[in-house]
Structure formats: structure tokens, C-alpha cells
Design a protein around this motif. Structure first.
Motif, PDB file in Angstrom:
ATOM      1  N   VAL A 136       0.860  -1.177   0.000  1.00  0.00           N
ATOM      2  CA  VAL A 136       0.000   0.000   0.000  1.00  0.00           C
ATOM      3  C   VAL A 136       0.903   1.235   0.000  1.00  0.00           C
ATOM      4  CG1 VAL A 136      -0.138   0.235   2.510  1.00  0.00           C
ATOM      5  CG2 VAL A 136      -2.023   1.049   1.094  1.00  0.00           C
ATOM      6  N   THR A 137       0.413   2.324  -0.542  1.00  0.00           N
ATOM      7  CA  THR A 137       1.137   3.595  -0.511  1.00  0.00           C
ATOM      8  C   THR A 137       0.465   4.524   0.494  1.00  0.00           C
ATOM      9  OG1 THR A 137       1.846   3.398  -2.810  1.00  0.00           O
ATOM     10  CG2 THR A 137       1.892   5.605  -1.839  1.00  0.00           C
ATOM     11  N   ILE A 138       1.252   5.047   1.434  1.00  0.00           N
ATOM     12  CA  ILE A 138       0.735   5.898   2.504  1.00  0.00           C
ATOM     13  C   ILE A 138       1.314   7.301   2.351  1.00  0.00           C
ATOM     14  CG2 ILE A 138       0.635   6.231   5.004  1.00  0.00           C
ATOM     15  CD1 ILE A 138       0.929   3.206   5.300  1.00  0.00           C
ATOM     16  N   ALA A 139       0.472   8.280   2.395  1.00  0.00           N
ATOM     17  CA  ALA A 139       0.893   9.667   2.191  1.00  0.00           C
ATOM     18  C   ALA A 139       1.519  10.247   3.457  1.00  0.00           C
ATOM     19  CB  ALA A 139      -0.301  10.511   1.741  1.00  0.00           C
ATOM     20  N   LYS A 140       2.589   9.601   3.919  1.00  0.00           N
ATOM     21  CA  LYS A 140       3.343  10.043   5.076  1.00  0.00           C
ATOM     22  C   LYS A 140       4.812   9.742   4.833  1.00  0.00           C
ATOM     23  CE  LYS A 140       0.201  11.559   8.003  1.00  0.00           C
ATOM     24  NZ  LYS A 140       0.227  12.906   8.609  1.00  0.00           N
ATOM     25  N   PRO A 141       5.726  10.501   5.439  1.00  0.00           N
ATOM     26  CA  PRO A 141       7.153  10.217   5.262  1.00  0.00           C
ATOM     27  C   PRO A 141       7.526   8.829   5.769  1.00  0.00           C
ATOM     28  CG  PRO A 141       6.810  12.393   6.247  1.00  0.00           C
ATOM     29  CD  PRO A 141       5.485  11.693   6.276  1.00  0.00           C
ATOM     30  N   VAL A 142       8.577   8.264   5.187  1.00  0.00           N
ATOM     31  CA  VAL A 142       9.044   6.936   5.582  1.00  0.00           C
ATOM     32  C   VAL A 142       9.331   6.878   7.072  1.00  0.00           C
ATOM     33  CG1 VAL A 142      10.943   5.304   5.350  1.00  0.00           C
ATOM     34  CG2 VAL A 142       9.973   6.357   3.308  1.00  0.00           C
ATOM     35  N   GLU A 143       9.960   7.922   7.607  1.00  0.00           N
ATOM     36  CA  GLU A 143      10.325   7.921   9.022  1.00  0.00           C
ATOM     37  C   GLU A 143       9.100   7.782   9.919  1.00  0.00           C
ATOM     38  OE1 GLU A 143      11.139  10.167   6.821  1.00  0.00           O
ATOM     39  OE2 GLU A 143      13.319   9.989   6.573  1.00  0.00           O
ATOM     40  N   ASP A 144       8.008   8.469   9.565  1.00  0.00           N
ATOM     41  CA  ASP A 144       6.798   8.410  10.384  1.00  0.00           C
ATOM     42  C   ASP A 144       6.165   7.019  10.335  1.00  0.00           C
ATOM     43  OD1 ASP A 144       7.271  11.056  10.833  1.00  0.00           O
ATOM     44  OD2 ASP A 144       5.567  11.812   9.669  1.00  0.00           O
ATOM     45  N   VAL A 145       6.119   6.422   9.140  1.00  0.00           N
ATOM     46  CA  VAL A 145       5.498   5.105   8.989  1.00  0.00           C
ATOM     47  C   VAL A 145       6.313   4.058   9.738  1.00  0.00           C
ATOM     48  CG1 VAL A 145       4.691   3.362   7.361  1.00  0.00           C
ATOM     49  CG2 VAL A 145       4.548   5.784   6.753  1.00  0.00           C
ATOM     50  N   TYR A 146       7.622   4.099   9.562  1.00  0.00           N
ATOM     51  CA  TYR A 146       8.496   3.146  10.262  1.00  0.00           C
ATOM     52  C   TYR A 146       8.343   3.292  11.765  1.00  0.00           C
ATOM     53  CZ  TYR A 146      12.679   1.415  12.587  1.00  0.00           C
ATOM     54  OH  TYR A 146      13.524   0.797  13.472  1.00  0.00           O
ATOM     55  N   ARG A 147       8.377   4.507  12.284  1.00  0.00           N
ATOM     56  CA  ARG A 147       8.311   4.748  13.726  1.00  0.00           C
ATOM     57  C   ARG A 147       6.995   4.214  14.294  1.00  0.00           C
ATOM     58  NH1 ARG A 147       7.990   9.872  13.698  1.00  0.00           N
ATOM     59  NH2 ARG A 147      10.204  10.138  13.195  1.00  0.00           N
ATOM     60  N   PHE A 148       5.901   4.424  13.580  1.00  0.00           N
ATOM     61  CA  PHE A 148       4.604   3.951  14.055  1.00  0.00           C
ATOM     62  C   PHE A 148       4.574   2.427  14.117  1.00  0.00           C
ATOM     63  CE2 PHE A 148       0.259   2.483  13.408  1.00  0.00           C
ATOM     64  CZ  PHE A 148      -0.455   3.262  14.306  1.00  0.00           C
ATOM     65  N   PHE A 149       5.060   1.759  13.068  1.00  0.00           N
ATOM     66  CA  PHE A 149       5.014   0.306  13.037  1.00  0.00           C
ATOM     67  C   PHE A 149       6.000  -0.310  14.029  1.00  0.00           C
ATOM     68  CE2 PHE A 149       5.511  -3.988  11.535  1.00  0.00           C
ATOM     69  CZ  PHE A 149       4.262  -4.313  11.025  1.00  0.00           C
ATOM     70  N   ARG A 150       7.122   0.341  14.232  1.00  0.00           N
ATOM     71  CA  ARG A 150       8.144  -0.215  15.130  1.00  0.00           C
ATOM     72  C   ARG A 150       7.663  -0.265  16.570  1.00  0.00           C
ATOM     73  NH1 ARG A 150      10.684  -2.401  18.107  1.00  0.00           N
ATOM     74  NH2 ARG A 150      12.947  -2.806  18.212  1.00  0.00           N
TER      75      ARG A 150
ATOM     76  N   GLY B 156       4.842   9.842  -0.679  1.00  0.00           N
ATOM     77  CA  GLY B 156       4.815   9.282   0.661  1.00  0.00           C
ATOM     78  C   GLY B 156       5.664   8.029   0.759  1.00  0.00           C
ATOM     79  N   THR B 157       5.083   6.953   1.310  1.00  0.00           N
ATOM     80  CA  THR B 157       5.825   5.730   1.586  1.00  0.00           C
ATOM     81  C   THR B 157       5.126   4.522   0.974  1.00  0.00           C
ATOM     82  OG1 THR B 157       6.586   6.632   3.702  1.00  0.00           O
ATOM     83  CG2 THR B 157       6.763   4.252   3.406  1.00  0.00           C
ATOM     84  N   GLU B 158       5.901   3.721   0.281  1.00  0.00           N
ATOM     85  CA  GLU B 158       5.374   2.455  -0.220  1.00  0.00           C
ATOM     86  C   GLU B 158       5.684   1.380   0.831  1.00  0.00           C
ATOM     87  OE1 GLU B 158       7.086  -0.390  -3.440  1.00  0.00           O
ATOM     88  OE2 GLU B 158       5.819   1.066  -4.497  1.00  0.00           O
ATOM     89  N   VAL B 159       4.646   0.741   1.341  1.00  0.00           N
ATOM     90  CA  VAL B 159       4.786  -0.281   2.367  1.00  0.00           C
ATOM     91  C   VAL B 159       4.500  -1.643   1.749  1.00  0.00           C
ATOM     92  CG1 VAL B 159       3.952  -1.132   4.595  1.00  0.00           C
ATOM     93  CG2 VAL B 159       4.065   1.334   4.156  1.00  0.00           C
ATOM     94  N   ARG B 160       5.438  -2.560   1.903  1.00  0.00           N
ATOM     95  CA  ARG B 160       5.270  -3.934   1.415  1.00  0.00           C
ATOM     96  C   ARG B 160       5.403  -4.887   2.585  1.00  0.00           C
ATOM     97  NH1 ARG B 160       9.754  -5.045  -2.519  1.00  0.00           N
ATOM     98  NH2 ARG B 160       8.594  -6.985  -2.812  1.00  0.00           N
ATOM     99  N   ALA B 161       4.442  -5.790   2.739  1.00  0.00           N
ATOM    100  CA  ALA B 161       4.450  -6.720   3.863  1.00  0.00           C
ATOM    101  C   ALA B 161       4.235  -8.141   3.376  1.00  0.00           C
ATOM    102  CB  ALA B 161       3.364  -6.341   4.868  1.00  0.00           C
ATOM    103  N   ALA B 162       4.828  -9.087   4.074  1.00  0.00           N
ATOM    104  CA  ALA B 162       4.643 -10.509   3.787  1.00  0.00           C
ATOM    105  C   ALA B 162       4.589 -11.266   5.105  1.00  0.00           C
ATOM    106  CB  ALA B 162       5.775 -11.042   2.922  1.00  0.00           C
ATOM    107  N   ILE B 163       3.737 -12.276   5.158  1.00  0.00           N
ATOM    108  CA  ILE B 163       3.617 -13.091   6.360  1.00  0.00           C
ATOM    109  C   ILE B 163       3.374 -14.530   5.968  1.00  0.00           C
ATOM    110  CG2 ILE B 163       1.123 -12.670   6.566  1.00  0.00           C
ATOM    111  CD1 ILE B 163       1.512 -12.820   9.632  1.00  0.00           C
ATOM    112  N   ALA B 164       3.888 -15.442   6.753  1.00  0.00           N
ATOM    113  CA  ALA B 164       3.633 -16.870   6.569  1.00  0.00           C
ATOM    114  C   ALA B 164       3.408 -17.485   7.940  1.00  0.00           C
ATOM    115  CB  ALA B 164       4.808 -17.547   5.865  1.00  0.00           C
ATOM    116  N   TYR B 165       2.479 -18.427   8.022  1.00  0.00           N
ATOM    117  CA  TYR B 165       2.233 -19.088   9.293  1.00  0.00           C
ATOM    118  C   TYR B 165       1.822 -20.530   9.062  1.00  0.00           C
ATOM    119  CZ  TYR B 165      -2.807 -18.510   8.453  1.00  0.00           C
ATOM    120  OH  TYR B 165      -4.074 -18.561   7.929  1.00  0.00           O
ATOM    121  N   GLU B 166       1.899 -21.317  10.114  1.00  0.00           N
ATOM    122  CA  GLU B 166       1.479 -22.710  10.054  1.00  0.00           C
ATOM    123  C   GLU B 166       0.018 -22.783  10.496  1.00  0.00           C
ATOM    124  OE1 GLU B 166       3.249 -26.984  11.494  1.00  0.00           O
ATOM    125  OE2 GLU B 166       3.191 -25.361  12.973  1.00  0.00           O
TER     126      GLU B 166
END
Length: 255
Positions: A99-113, A189-199
Motif C-alpha cells: 500500500v502507498t501511505i501519504a506520510k514520510p518513511v520515518e513516520d510510517v516506520y516509527r509507528f510500526f516499530r 509518501g511511503t510504499e509499504v510492502r508486507a509478507a507473512i507466513a504461518y502454520e
């Protein structure tokens, strides 16, 4: 030339058909049972007969084509089988989204971290409790009203670039994943890419249950990133109650 053209047409037709995922015995049983159901339906008539005719036709088509969409749903993709082998799991379900979020990379990273923020946009996550700098305890809703818990450890942390994690030993649901943050083209803004795998719980059957209950990982990943976008861009995730309140506020007072 005619033979070559014919071969090309045959190849095109074969490529357009769904791949067979049933054995010869399953095809034979499905076709025979479908014929029996169809004959019964013709004699029965009425609404019940009409519905049974459709069921019989589907079973005959299943036997003729050798393809079953339910079997396809339950079957793991090659990448998922590779993940399961590498992680030592019985099976794996995996998904990726962006997804693309209209916020700086630093803000998106800080929120998720700050993992305490995750329940704000991850709908199935009830709580994430920080244990220390890299470890946290998760409580997550599962299908059929269940909850599952596990501890997770951040295995990779490159500020403003990438975060990776995996569940600790003894987790009720073993899982791994990562999320990447990149400046979006054109300063959007920031392009966010996520991947998850589970059993999956209960193996491949658990995959089907999850899909029937709308808990399929691909949909989860997509929906969660959309909510992350809403939280960061607007400060809130719209809910039916909130939308009704906004609509009521927008209505003019009765004179």
C-alpha cells in the motif's frame, strides 16, 4: 503448416483448461455419483430436483475435467510448500500485500516499530504486550471464536527500511514475516510492502476454515495495510458506528 497450427491450437486449449488435481479413481467415483444424482433429480422434479440436477452436473463436470476447486483451495502453493519445508512446519499459508501511505518513511516506520500500535490497525490482533526491546507477547483472534497466543522476536530491524520477525519456540501458531518501507515515486509518501507466513491450525483443513470465516491471510494482509493507511493519514479507522455519527453530524438541524 496446418499440423503446426493445429498443435498450437491444441496447446492453447490445454493451457486454458484448469490443471487436473484429482486421481483417476476420484474422477470415476465423482462422475458415477453425479450421474446417479442427476437421474434421481430428473425423476424427483420440482425445486429439490432442480438443485440436485445442478449438484449432479457439477459432480459429472468434476469427474470429466479432473479438476476440483475445493481441492485447489486446500492445496498449498509451491512457495508455501517450500516455506513449510524450510521452517520445519507441517504446512504453510503465506501472503504478501502493499500500500502507498501519504506520510514520510520515518513516520510510517516509527509507528510500526512501536508494536503497541499494531492492534490499532490489525483487526484480528487483540493485544501486543512489549516484553523488551525486541520481544513481545501477542493475543490474536482465530476462527470459531478462539484466541491464540505467542511470543515473537524482531529478527531484523533496519530503521526506515525493513523490520522482520518470527514467533518464538512453543508458539500456538508459528509464524514469520517482514515489512519494508520505501519512498514512493513522485514524493507521494511511503510504499509499504508486507509478507507473512504461518502454520495453519489443523493443517490444510485449517486453511479452508480460515477462508470460510474470512480469515484468509491474503485478505488479512490487504485489509490490515488499508487500515494502517487510514490510521496514519486520518488518525482513525472508520467503523460503521463512526460513519453513522459523521452522517448524523452532517445533517442540518430540523427547523
Amino acid at each position: 503448416m496446418a499440423l503446426i497450427q493445429g498443435q498450437s491450437v491444441d496447446s492453447a486449449v490445454r493451457n486454458a483448461l484448469p490443471p487436473r488435481n484429482l486421481g483417476d479413481a476420484e474422477r470415476l467415483v465423482s462422475g458415477a455419483l453425479g450421474a446417479v444424482v442427476a437421474l434421481w433429480a430428473i425423476r424427483r422434479g420440482g425445486l429439490a430436483g432442480g438443485l440436485a440436477t445442478l449438484a449432479g452436473a457439477a459432480m459429472i463436470a468434476r469427474g470429466t475435467s479432473g479438476y476440483c476447486p475445493v481441492t485447489e483451495t486446500l492445496s498449498a502453493k509451491p512457495a508455501e510448500r517450500q516455506i513449510a519445508r524450510k521452517q520445519g512446519w507441517r504446512s504453510a499459508a503465506a501472503a504478501a500485500s502493499s500500500v502507498t501511505i501519504a506520510k514520510p518513511v520515518e513516520d510510517v516506520y516509527r509507528f510500526f516499530r512501536d508494536v503497541a500500535n499494531l492492534p490499532r490497525f490489525m483487526r484480528h490482533v487483540e493485544s501486543v504486550t512489549v516484553i523488551d526491546e525486541t520481544r513481545s507477547h501477542w493475543v490474536v483472534r482465530a476462527p470459531l471464536g478462539r484466541t491464540v497466543e505467542w511470543d515473537a522476536t524482531i529478527t531484523e530491524d533496519r530503521p526506515n527500511e525493513r523490520i522482520g520477525w518470527r514467533s518464538d519456540a512453543g508458539a500456538q501458531v508459528r509464524n514469520i514475516g517482514w515489512i519494508e518501507f520505501r519512498p514512493a515515486p513522485g514524493g507521494r509518501g511511503t510504499e509499504v510492502r508486507a509478507a507473512i507466513a504461518y502454520e495453519p491450525l489443523a493443517g490444510q483443513l485449517g486453511r479452508l476454515v480460515a477462508q470460510l470465516w474470512g480469515e484468509e491471510p491474503g485478505k488479512q494482509a490487504h485489509d490490515d495495510l488499508r487500515r494502517l493507511k487510514q490510521v496514519l493519514e486520518t488518525g482513525e479507522v472508520p467503523t460503521p458506528a463512526l460513519r453513522r455519527a459523521d452522517a448524523d453530524a452532517a445533517m442540518p438541524d430540523a427547523a
